[in-house]
Write a protein that holds these residues in place. Structure first.
Motif, PDB file in Angstrom:
ATOM      1  N   ASP A 154      19.454 -25.417 -88.815  1.00  0.00           N
ATOM      2  CA  ASP A 154      19.303 -25.985 -90.156  1.00  0.00           C
ATOM      3  C   ASP A 154      19.801 -27.419 -90.233  1.00  0.00           C
ATOM      4  OD1 ASP A 154      20.200 -22.813 -91.687  1.00  0.00           O
ATOM      5  OD2 ASP A 154      18.268 -23.576 -91.008  1.00  0.00           O
ATOM      6  N   SER A 155      20.749 -27.765 -89.390  1.00  0.00           N
ATOM      7  CA  SER A 155      21.321 -29.105 -89.436  1.00  0.00           C
ATOM      8  C   SER A 155      20.694 -30.038 -88.405  1.00  0.00           C
ATOM      9  CB  SER A 155      22.833 -29.036 -89.196  1.00  0.00           C
ATOM     10  OG  SER A 155      23.112 -28.496 -87.918  1.00  0.00           O
ATOM     11  N   ALA A 156      19.549 -29.659 -87.881  1.00  0.00           N
ATOM     12  CA  ALA A 156      18.899 -30.481 -86.857  1.00  0.00           C
ATOM     13  C   ALA A 156      18.491 -31.831 -87.433  1.00  0.00           C
ATOM     14  CB  ALA A 156      17.682 -29.751 -86.296  1.00  0.00           C
ATOM     15  N   ARG A 157      18.678 -32.879 -86.631  1.00  0.00           N
ATOM     16  CA  ARG A 157      18.278 -34.227 -87.027  1.00  0.00           C
ATOM     17  C   ARG A 157      17.084 -34.639 -86.189  1.00  0.00           C
ATOM     18  NH1 ARG A 157      23.817 -33.955 -86.694  1.00  0.00           N
ATOM     19  NH2 ARG A 157      25.000 -34.560 -88.552  1.00  0.00           N
ATOM     20  N   SER A 158      16.330 -35.586 -86.726  1.00  0.00           N
ATOM     21  CA  SER A 158      15.170 -36.063 -85.973  1.00  0.00           C
ATOM     22  C   SER A 158      15.599 -36.708 -84.663  1.00  0.00           C
ATOM     23  CB  SER A 158      14.372 -37.059 -86.823  1.00  0.00           C
ATOM     24  OG  SER A 158      15.197 -38.163 -87.208  1.00  0.00           O
ATOM     25  N   SER A 159      16.772 -37.316 -84.662  1.00  0.00           N
ATOM     26  CA  SER A 159      17.287 -37.959 -83.452  1.00  0.00           C
ATOM     27  C   SER A 159      18.115 -37.014 -82.607  1.00  0.00           C
ATOM     28  CB  SER A 159      18.137 -39.179 -83.830  1.00  0.00           C
ATOM     29  OG  SER A 159      19.239 -38.782 -84.632  1.00  0.00           O
ATOM     30  N   GLY A 160      18.346 -35.793 -83.107  1.00  0.00           N
ATOM     31  CA  GLY A 160      19.210 -34.857 -82.402  1.00  0.00           C
ATOM     32  C   GLY A 160      20.671 -35.126 -82.720  1.00  0.00           C
ATOM     33  N   THR A 161      21.522 -34.254 -82.241  1.00  0.00           N
ATOM     34  CA  THR A 161      22.968 -34.425 -82.403  1.00  0.00           C
ATOM     35  C   THR A 161      23.542 -34.907 -81.087  1.00  0.00           C
ATOM     36  OG1 THR A 161      23.051 -32.627 -84.031  1.00  0.00           O
ATOM     37  CG2 THR A 161      25.126 -33.293 -83.017  1.00  0.00           C
ATOM     38  N   TRP A 162      24.213 -36.054 -81.119  1.00  0.00           N
ATOM     39  CA  TRP A 162      24.684 -36.687 -79.895  1.00  0.00           C
ATOM     40  C   TRP A 162      26.142 -36.340 -79.619  1.00  0.00           C
ATOM     41  CZ3 TRP A 162      22.098 -39.980 -76.393  1.00  0.00           C
ATOM     42  CH2 TRP A 162      20.749 -40.195 -76.700  1.00  0.00           C
ATOM     43  N   TYR A 163      26.462 -36.225 -78.315  1.00  0.00           N
ATOM     44  CA  TYR A 163      27.815 -35.987 -77.851  1.00  0.00           C
ATOM     45  C   TYR A 163      28.122 -36.974 -76.726  1.00  0.00           C
ATOM     46  CZ  TYR A 163      27.242 -31.423 -80.140  1.00  0.00           C
ATOM     47  OH  TYR A 163      27.010 -30.424 -81.045  1.00  0.00           O
ATOM     48  N   LYS A 164      29.397 -37.163 -76.469  1.00  0.00           N
ATOM     49  CA  LYS A 164      29.815 -38.015 -75.356  1.00  0.00           C
ATOM     50  C   LYS A 164      30.751 -37.226 -74.445  1.00  0.00           C
ATOM     51  CE  LYS A 164      33.561 -40.090 -78.104  1.00  0.00           C
ATOM     52  NZ  LYS A 164      34.123 -41.353 -78.624  1.00  0.00           N
ATOM     53  N   THR A 165      30.912 -37.733 -73.232  1.00  0.00           N
ATOM     54  CA  THR A 165      31.771 -37.066 -72.251  1.00  0.00           C
ATOM     55  C   THR A 165      33.225 -37.126 -72.696  1.00  0.00           C
ATOM     56  OG1 THR A 165      30.247 -37.636 -70.464  1.00  0.00           O
ATOM     57  CG2 THR A 165      32.494 -37.059 -69.833  1.00  0.00           C
ATOM     58  N   TYR A 166      33.949 -36.065 -72.433  1.00  0.00           N
ATOM     59  CA  TYR A 166      35.361 -35.995 -72.814  1.00  0.00           C
ATOM     60  C   TYR A 166      36.138 -37.138 -72.156  1.00  0.00           C
ATOM     61  CZ  TYR A 166      40.165 -34.313 -73.069  1.00  0.00           C
ATOM     62  OH  TYR A 166      41.514 -34.205 -73.297  1.00  0.00           O
ATOM     63  N   GLY A 167      36.863 -37.897 -72.972  1.00  0.00           N
ATOM     64  CA  GLY A 167      37.637 -39.043 -72.490  1.00  0.00           C
ATOM     65  C   GLY A 167      36.920 -40.364 -72.605  1.00  0.00           C
ATOM     66  N   ASP A 168      35.656 -40.372 -73.028  1.00  0.00           N
ATOM     67  CA  ASP A 168      34.892 -41.607 -73.179  1.00  0.00           C
ATOM     68  C   ASP A 168      35.312 -42.313 -74.473  1.00  0.00           C
ATOM     69  OD1 ASP A 168      33.066 -43.639 -73.257  1.00  0.00           O
ATOM     70  OD2 ASP A 168      31.289 -42.362 -73.393  1.00  0.00           O
ATOM     71  N   PRO A 169      35.795 -43.577 -74.391  1.00  0.00           N
ATOM     72  CA  PRO A 169      36.226 -44.286 -75.604  1.00  0.00           C
ATOM     73  C   PRO A 169      35.092 -44.887 -76.426  1.00  0.00           C
ATOM     74  CG  PRO A 169      36.568 -45.685 -73.690  1.00  0.00           C
ATOM     75  CD  PRO A 169      36.027 -44.372 -73.166  1.00  0.00           C
ATOM     76  N   THR A 170      33.843 -44.730 -75.994  1.00  0.00           N
ATOM     77  CA  THR A 170      32.720 -45.325 -76.718  1.00  0.00           C
ATOM     78  C   THR A 170      32.655 -44.781 -78.146  1.00  0.00           C
ATOM     79  OG1 THR A 170      31.465 -45.516 -74.658  1.00  0.00           O
ATOM     80  CG2 THR A 170      30.229 -45.694 -76.718  1.00  0.00           C
ATOM     81  N   PRO A 171      32.589 -45.644 -79.171  1.00  0.00           N
ATOM     82  CA  PRO A 171      32.521 -45.171 -80.571  1.00  0.00           C
ATOM     83  C   PRO A 171      31.125 -44.669 -80.939  1.00  0.00           C
ATOM     84  CG  PRO A 171      32.513 -47.564 -80.524  1.00  0.00           C
ATOM     85  CD  PRO A 171      32.698 -47.120 -79.100  1.00  0.00           C
ATOM     86  N   LEU A 172      30.684 -43.597 -80.294  1.00  0.00           N
ATOM     87  CA  LEU A 172      29.353 -43.051 -80.509  1.00  0.00           C
ATOM     88  C   LEU A 172      29.331 -42.201 -81.770  1.00  0.00           C
ATOM     89  CD1 LEU A 172      26.473 -42.558 -79.238  1.00  0.00           C
ATOM     90  CD2 LEU A 172      27.459 -40.491 -78.224  1.00  0.00           C
ATOM     91  N   ASN A 173      28.242 -42.305 -82.528  1.00  0.00           N
ATOM     92  CA  ASN A 173      28.050 -41.491 -83.727  1.00  0.00           C
ATOM     93  C   ASN A 173      27.090 -40.338 -83.428  1.00  0.00           C
ATOM     94  OD1 ASN A 173      29.681 -43.187 -85.392  1.00  0.00           O
ATOM     95  ND2 ASN A 173      27.967 -44.641 -85.509  1.00  0.00           N
ATOM     96  N   VAL A 174      27.084 -39.335 -84.297  1.00  0.00           N
ATOM     97  CA  VAL A 174      26.272 -38.142 -84.050  1.00  0.00           C
ATOM     98  C   VAL A 174      24.777 -38.449 -84.067  1.00  0.00           C
ATOM     99  CG1 VAL A 174      28.000 -36.522 -84.885  1.00  0.00           C
ATOM    100  CG2 VAL A 174      26.408 -37.562 -86.507  1.00  0.00           C
ATOM    101  N   ASN A 175      24.363 -39.529 -84.715  1.00  0.00           N
ATOM    102  CA  ASN A 175      22.934 -39.871 -84.760  1.00  0.00           C
ATOM    103  C   ASN A 175      22.493 -40.735 -83.588  1.00  0.00           C
ATOM    104  OD1 ASN A 175      24.180 -42.246 -85.407  1.00  0.00           O
ATOM    105  ND2 ASN A 175      23.140 -42.527 -87.382  1.00  0.00           N
ATOM    106  N   GLY A 176      23.402 -41.011 -82.657  1.00  0.00           N
ATOM    107  CA  GLY A 176      23.043 -41.791 -81.478  1.00  0.00           C
ATOM    108  C   GLY A 176      23.330 -43.268 -81.588  1.00  0.00           C
ATOM    109  N   SER A 177      23.840 -43.733 -82.726  1.00  0.00           N
ATOM    110  CA  SER A 177      24.211 -45.140 -82.873  1.00  0.00           C
ATOM    111  C   SER A 177      25.639 -45.343 -82.392  1.00  0.00           C
ATOM    112  CB  SER A 177      24.082 -45.567 -84.336  1.00  0.00           C
ATOM    113  OG  SER A 177      24.976 -44.829 -85.164  1.00  0.00           O
ATOM    114  N   VAL A 178      26.012 -46.588 -82.218  1.00  0.00           N
ATOM    115  CA  VAL A 178      27.351 -46.929 -81.744  1.00  0.00           C
ATOM    116  C   VAL A 178      27.996 -47.877 -82.746  1.00  0.00           C
ATOM    117  CG1 VAL A 178      28.702 -47.975 -79.890  1.00  0.00           C
ATOM    118  CG2 VAL A 178      26.688 -46.633 -79.343  1.00  0.00           C
ATOM    119  N   GLY A 179      29.230 -47.542 -83.154  1.00  0.00           N
ATOM    120  CA  GLY A 179      29.956 -48.396 -84.073  1.00  0.00           C
ATOM    121  C   GLY A 179      30.704 -49.495 -83.349  1.00  0.00           C
ATOM    122  N   SER A 180      31.260 -50.404 -84.111  1.00  0.00           N
ATOM    123  CA  SER A 180      31.987 -51.535 -83.531  1.00  0.00           C
ATOM    124  C   SER A 180      33.469 -51.233 -83.353  1.00  0.00           C
ATOM    125  CB  SER A 180      31.810 -52.792 -84.404  1.00  0.00           C
ATOM    126  OG  SER A 180      32.276 -52.534 -85.722  1.00  0.00           O
TER     127      SER A 180
END
Length: 518
Positions: free
Chosen positions: A187-213
């Motif tokens: 029910d919560s599926a997004r058109s872009s999917g739900t994104w995850y990152k590897t444990y310990g990765d400091p990248t500010p990744l968002n669930v929609n696949g975008s990256v914050g500053s």
């Protein structure tokens, strides 16, 4: 005259979804962003396809009994006995700092999952790994960035990206991948999917696949557990070798099922020469066939009558004897299938699957030819070569969840089954005790394993020395305040509480058992 082979059916090709495919690019995507310090960084989010269809691999385990049993043996023996905590230092008096770490880790483990016990989450991830070679453990943090929860993710809906190299906060380069979850039924599926990152990765990744500053982003982290090469984007199940045998075994089972449900069982054939059955005989045969079965139908006689069939024209050269009617009953039981087909093939498949999992037959309830000695040997060998190394691997992953807490004295471990061969222990201890080479505290660990509970050593240096006996076989006193010469002060050893009395009773019972054996 010519001859030819008559064939039928379809060509038995291996289904495409279970054939190995080259890893291919599903969707290319890269992203450039500025980090908090204003440094330009790039991430490659190109999504890759697996070598085998993950959903198909998982479905195969549902139709193979030996595969299911082997996987459940792994799940039960690796994580089924639960977690526990232990000190990383030995022979050290417990300090307040050590107690605080113990209590904190105990609380974290207890609250690691709110929906179900954390043990079940780890068991499910292990099951996923053994089913399709891939398991995903979601790591959940609180506002402070501390790990407070875990959960499992279905592997058939996860897509892995290319490898990226990023710098941690400590300027250490690590290899990471990114993951996108897509489930059309969610029910919560997004058109872009739900994104995850590897444990310990400091990248500010968002669930929609975008990256914050800045910040950590809204995407949660994932620990990708897999069998096979760490550098590969996807794992491969350990049973991929006998895959074709497993599929063939399923087809053999289906063939046997169709034989017993749809096959034609014709035990005999009635042939007539120059004759035809009367209507009464046909009715008798039909009634006989319908009434087969039951005690009331045993030992009955069958009478058949036939009518002579005259030729339309007189045939030259044939006498009256050639036109004589006859009835023949031909047995067909010799060409019937007496039992299910491919039983030997089934045994070979079981051996291949057990070999892939490195499991002895006793773990899948195939132990008719085992004795107690061979069973204990098989269990000890499998525990040493298979299950214990896996426990250490998963325990390392679990302990990595609590790196931010900087635990110095405690760690999590996966408990093992209580494999104690009392005969071997007795054969070693008896001569040692008789020779006066064993102190009371030397037996505490052994007794703890037998009772499956930790037992602390007795306080007092006298319990770290062997109990010597005199000529009357009475223990020689170490100068304790005892009730008589040669006695040990049991109250000092056990205390005066009810639990202490129980411990003393257990010890007295063990002494009685040992005396009876002698």
């Amino acid at each position: 005259m010519s001859s030819r082979i008559i064939s039928g059916g379809k060509t038995g090709m291996i289904p495409e979804k279970v054939r190995k495919q080259d890893v291919a690019i599903i969707k290319k995507r890269s992203l450039t962003f500025k980090s908090k310090g204003g440094v330009d960084q790039r991430r490659d989010f190109t999504q890759l396809s697996p070598s085998y269809d993950i959903a198909t691999l998982r479905s195969i385990t549902e139709i193979s009994d030996i595969l299911n049993q082997s996987i459940e043996a792994y799940v039960t023996n690796v994580a089924g006995f639960g977690f526990d905590i232990r000190y990383t230092v030995d022979d050290t008096e417990e300090t307040e700092e050590m107690k605080e770490e113990w209590n904190l880790l105990e609380s974290l483990l207890k609250d690691l999952s709110f929906e179900r016990p954390a043990k079940e989450v780890v068991e499910e991830v292990i099951r996923h790994v053994e089913e399709c070679g891939n398991g995903y453990l979601e790591v959940i943090r609180n506002i402070k960035g501390e790990v407070v929860g875990i959960d499992s993710i279905k592997p058939e809906y996860m897509t892995v990206t290319k490898m990226n190299r990023v710098l941690t906060k400590d300027k250490q380069e690590i290899k990471v991948r990114y993951f996108v979850f897509r489930d059309a039924m969610d029910d919560s599926a997004r058109s872009s999917g739900t994104w995850y990152k590897t444990y310990g990765d400091p990248t500010p990744l968002n669930v929609n696949g975008s990256v914050g500053s800045e910040g950590n982003g809204t995407a949660t982290e994932v620990i990708h557990l897999k069998t096979g090469d760490f550098q590969d984007p996807y794992g491969v199940p350990r049973w991929i070798g006998p895959l074709i045998k497993i599929l063939g075994n399923r087809k053999a089972d289906e063939l046997n099922y169709r034989y017993f449900t749809q096959g034609r069982h014709i035990p005999l054939a009635i042939t007539l020469e120059n004759a035809q059955l009367t209507k009464e005989s046909e009715a008798t045969l039909q009634a006989y066939a319908n009434a087969i079965g039951g005690e009331e139908n045993q030992h009955k006689f069958l009478l058949l009558e036939a009518e002579k069939v005259s030729p339309v024209d007189d045939m030259v050269g044939y006498g009256e004897d050639k036109l004589k009617p006859a009835i023949h009953i031909e047995k067909l039981a010799d060409i019937l299938q007496n039992d299910a087909l491919f039983l030997e093939y089934d045994e070979n498949v079981i051996e291949s699957v057990l070999g892939a999992f490195r499991l002895p037959p006793i773990y899948v309830a195939r132990s008719s030819d085992y004795t107690r000695a061979t069973a204990e040997t098989a269990k000890e060998l499998t525990e040493e070569q298979v299950f214990q190394p896996l426990r250490e691997t998963y325990a390392w992953r679990i302990n990595s969840l609590f790196r931010d807490y900087d635990f110095k004295y405690v760690e999590v471990f996966l408990k093992a089954s209580n494999l104690v061969n009392m005969e071997d222990i007795k054969s070693i201890l008896d001569p040692s005790i008789n020779a006066g080479a064993v102190a009371p505290n030397d037996l505490r660990d052994i007794l703890g394993k037998v009772l499956n509970k930790p037992l602390e050593p007795f306080e007092g240096d006298e319990y770290n020395k062997p109990i010597l006996t005199n000529s009357q076989n009475n223990p020689i006193s170490y100068g304790l305040s005892a009730t008589g010469p040669g006695d040990i002060d049991l109250e000092k050893a056990y205390g005066s509480s009810k639990m202490s009395e129980l411990a003393a009773s257990v010890r007295r019972l063990l002494k009685e058992v040992r005396s009876k054996d002698e």
